[in-house]
Scaffold this motif. Structure first.
Motif: not given
Length: 263
Positions: A62-63, A86-87, A90, A187
Motif C-alpha cells: 500500500e501507499w 505498489q500500484w 495509488s 493500493g
C-alpha cells in the motif's frame, strides 16, 4: 509576449522582480500536529502485515499519505520493498483520499471517503462533489521519482487537492477531539483500503472521532454496506444515502469488527 529591458533599467527591473518574489513568500507549512513519515510508515506497514485475510482484499502492498488541516501533504510512504512494489497510480490516490477526508470532515461531524460514494451518484445529495476540487497535477507528478514515498517525497509541503469517493480516507482526531488532518491509503480494493486505513489510524491513536453517518455509534465514519440493486440503476440504491459497494464478503465482516473509535 516579449519584454525589452534597456541596459540602464536592468538593475531597477531586477529589484522589482526581487521585491515581487518576496511579496509572495509563504511560511513553511506546519506539520507538527500530524504523524511524520516514520510514524505513518510504521503504522501502515503494521496494518498491511495483518494480511489478506485480516483486511479482506488482494493482499497488496500500500501507499499512505498524511495531510494537515490545511490540506498540505506532510508525509507519503509505502509498505513494499521499493516504490514499484505498489500500484504506482495509488501514490496520488492515497494523498487525494487524505485530502478528501480532511476537506469534508468537521470538528463535530466526520466523513470518510467511503461514506461519499452513494452521495455523489446521480440523484445523490452530493452529486458532482467529486469534480469540485481538482488534483494539482504539478504537485502530483513533480519529480524525481526516486524520492516517491520517501521523507522528501516531492508532494510533501504542497497541497494536492482532489476528491476521492471510495474507501481509504479517514480524518484524524486527537485525544482532545481536535481535527488535525487526515490519512489516505491506496493500493488494494477500496474496501481493504478502508480497513487498512482504519487500522493505521487506530495505531496512531488519532481516532477520537465525533458523530458520523454510519449508524454505528462506536464507528461513526465506518464504511456502510447498504446498497441494494434497483431496476434500471447500475449502482443500486443506498438505504441511508451513504453506502459503498461491496468488494467482498470478508471485507464487510472485517469492517464490522474493526477496533472501536475512542469516544
Amino acid at each position: 509576449m516579449q519584454f525589452v529591458i534597456f541596459p540602464g533599467r536592468l538593475v531597477a527591473f531586477l529589484m522589482l522582480v526581487g521585491f515581487s518574489s518576496l511579496s509572495f513568500t509563504q511560511n513553511a507549512p506546519d506539520c507538527s500536529k500530524v504523524p511524520d513519515y516514520n510514524k505513518l510508515k510504521a503504522a501502515l506497514t503494521s496494518a498491511v502485515k495483518e494480511g489478506k485475510g485480516a483486511n479482506g482484499g488482494l493482499g497488496n502492498q500500500e501507499w499512505g499519505a498524511i495531510v494537515n488541516r490545511d490540506g498540505v501533504v506532510c508525509a507519503v510512504a509505502f509498505t513494499g520493498s521499493d516504490r514499484g512494489s505498489q500500484w504506482p497510480g495509488s501514490r496520488v490516490i492515497a494523498a487525494q483520499k487524505a485530502n478528501t477526508a480532511n476537506s469534508f470532515s468537521l470538528p463535530a461531524l466526520v466523513l470518510s471517503t467511503a461514506n461519499l460514494y452513494s452521495a455523489v451518484q446521480p440523484g445523490g445529495s452530493l452529486f458532482g462533489l467529486q469534480h469540485s476540487n481538482p488534483v494539482d497535477t504539478q504537485t502530483a507528478y513533480r519529480g524525481p521519482a526516486t524520492n516517491f514515498g520517501q521523507p522528501n517525497d516531492p508532494m510533501v509541503g504542497h497541497r494536492i487537492g482532489g476528491v476521492n469517493v471510495f474507501g481509504g480516507g479517514l480524518a484524524l482526531y486527537n485525544s482532545t477531539h481536535t481535527l488535525l488532518g487526515a490519512v489516505g491509503v491506496s493500493g488494494d480494493s477500496s474496501c481493504a483500503d478502508h480497513n487498512i486505513a482504519w487500522r493505521t489510524r487506530s495505531s496512531l491513536g488519532l481516532d477520537h472521532v465525533p458523530a458520523g453517518v454510519s449508524g454505528d455509534a462506536h464507528r461513526p465514519d465506518n464504511i456502510v454496506y447498504d446498497i441494494t440493486p434497483a431496476p434500471g440503476l447500475q449502482e443500486g440504491v443506498s438505504a441511508g444515502g451513504w453506502g459503498h459497494p461491496l468488494c467482498s464478503a470478508s471485507a464487510k465482516t472485517i469492517a464490522a469488527g474493526l477496533p472501536v473509535t475512542r469516544p
